[in-house]
Design an enzyme around this catalytic site. Structure first.
Site, mmCIF file in Angstrom:
data_model
loop_
_atom_site.group_PDB
_atom_site.id
_atom_site.type_symbol
_atom_site.label_atom_id
_atom_site.label_comp_id
_atom_site.label_asym_id
_atom_site.label_seq_id
_atom_site.Cartn_x
_atom_site.Cartn_y
_atom_site.Cartn_z
ATOM 1 C CB ILE A 1 36.958 7.507 -14.473
ATOM 2 C CG1 ILE A 1 36.170 6.644 -15.468
ATOM 3 C CG2 ILE A 1 36.932 6.862 -13.089
ATOM 4 C CD1 ILE A 1 36.793 5.291 -15.741
ATOM 5 C CD GLU A 2 37.258 11.806 -8.148
ATOM 6 O OE1 GLU A 2 38.352 12.312 -7.837
ATOM 7 O OE2 GLU A 2 36.774 10.823 -7.572
ATOM 8 C CB SER A 3 41.852 11.615 -10.588
ATOM 9 O OG SER A 3 41.659 12.704 -9.705
ATOM 10 C CE LYS A 4 40.193 10.526 -1.689
ATOM 11 N NZ LYS A 4 39.845 11.422 -0.563
ATOM 12 C CB CYS B 1 41.926 20.006 -8.027
ATOM 13 S SG CYS B 1 40.517 18.953 -7.629
ATOM 14 C CG ASP C 1 45.785 19.323 -11.067
ATOM 15 O OD1 ASP C 1 46.198 18.476 -10.246
ATOM 16 O OD2 ASP C 1 44.579 19.618 -11.194
ATOM 17 C CD GLU D 1 40.262 14.252 -17.674
ATOM 18 O OE1 GLU D 1 40.200 13.099 -17.212
ATOM 19 O OE2 GLU D 1 40.270 15.274 -16.946
ATOM 20 N NE ARG E 1 46.990 16.772 -7.595
ATOM 21 C CZ ARG E 1 45.658 16.902 -7.455
ATOM 22 N NH1 ARG E 1 45.054 16.377 -6.398
ATOM 23 N NH2 ARG E 1 44.947 17.534 -8.352
ATOM 24 N N GLY E 2 49.039 11.247 -6.450
ATOM 25 C CA GLY E 2 48.440 10.045 -5.909
ATOM 26 C C GLY E 2 48.744 8.804 -6.725
#
Length: 277
Positions: free
Chosen positions: A86-89, A184, A191, A224, A252-253
């Site tokens: 699942i994409e982090s943003k 990223c 990262d 990952e 991050r975030g």
């Protein structure tokens, strides 16, 4: 011109996004793992490892039935065997949607998270929710011996398995480095992370191992896939009997990601969080 990979063409990552005020499971953006595994020779129906992607969310909040805010920290475990990550943003935007949404109980929040994340990943996702002062969140140190103090000259910042060499002596040891950094694949943002390697097999040359890990410094990929890259390179070059690769990336975030991949039968230490996470 859009030069993103097709899997990220519509992702919120790298785009200006409006932050939601209400719960919306549709904000989650899954990505097929096979896209990045194929270049490593990893086949989805014959994974060479077991593992999980462990996430912590430090900005989880919702309203109780009477409108009072609740704040918490969540731990998620996404199996490496799931067909999708699942994409982090998108994950962050999804969690922000809880901020002004009412839930009858923490248990209800957990059930909703489990359902939505499992649907997106295509496999059961484990969810735990902790109070912000829960002692389980106390930072700890990585097990093993650091390889970071070697005084070596480095000029190559792309990962090259050629640096990985071994001797003839069979050892069982745990090594770690805090010098892991990748970027990223969409935004180019750094990262930062730490990596632990536990193995039984021919003794790894530590200078070569450090050169190899530092080689990710300008490499662009998801957390990952960096771990899977390290795992497959170590298996191919060192041929250990047993191997565990665990990375713990700085948040991050409000989210941190800590993937691990291992030969069957190997498991990471009990859940741990580093001070800089």
């Amino acid at each position: 011109m859009n030069d993103r990979p097709d899997s990220l063409a519509d992702a919120p990552l790298g785009r200006e996004s409006a932050y939601p005020e209400q719960y919306d499971a549709g904000l989650l953006y899954p990505i097929e793992r096979a896209i990045n595994r194929a270049p490593l020779g990893i086949e989805e129906d014959a994974l060479p490892f077991v593992g999980e992607d462990e996430w912590h969310a430090f900005e989880l909040s919702w309203l109780n039935a009477r409108g009072k805010p609740i704040v918490a920290v969540a731990r998620f475990r996404l199996p490496a065997s799931s067909p999708r990550l699942i994409e982090s943003k998108s994950w962050k935007l999804y969690l922000n949607g809880f901020n002004q949404s009412r839930f009858a109980s923490t248990e209800r929040v957990v059930r909703v998270l489990e359902h939505d994340l499992s649907e997106a990943a295509g496999a059961p996702v484990g969810v735990e929710v902790f109070g912000v002062d829960d002692p389980v969140l106390t930072p700890r140190a990585l097990p093993g011996e650091s390889i970071d103090e070697q005084d070596i000259e480095i000029a190559d910042y792309t990962p090259s398995a050629e640096h990985l060499t071994v001797g003839e002596v069979i050892v069982e040891e745990t090594l770690h480095s805090h010098l892991l950094k990748s970027n990223c694949p969409v935004t180019g943002q750094p990262d930062w992370g730490s990596v632990m390697i536990r193995y039984r097999g021919p003794k790894l040359d530590r200078e070569g191992l450090l050169r190899y890990l530092v080689g990710y410094r300008q490499h662009q990929d998801f957390h990952e896939h960096c771990v899977e890259h390290i795992f497959t390179d170590l298996m191919a070059r060192a041929r250990p009997e047993r191997l565990l690769v665990l990375a713990r990336y700085v948040r991050r975030g409000g989210l941190d990601i800590s993937p691990w991949r291992a030969t069957p039968g190997e498991w990471p230490p009990s859940p741990l969080r580093l001070a800089r996470q």
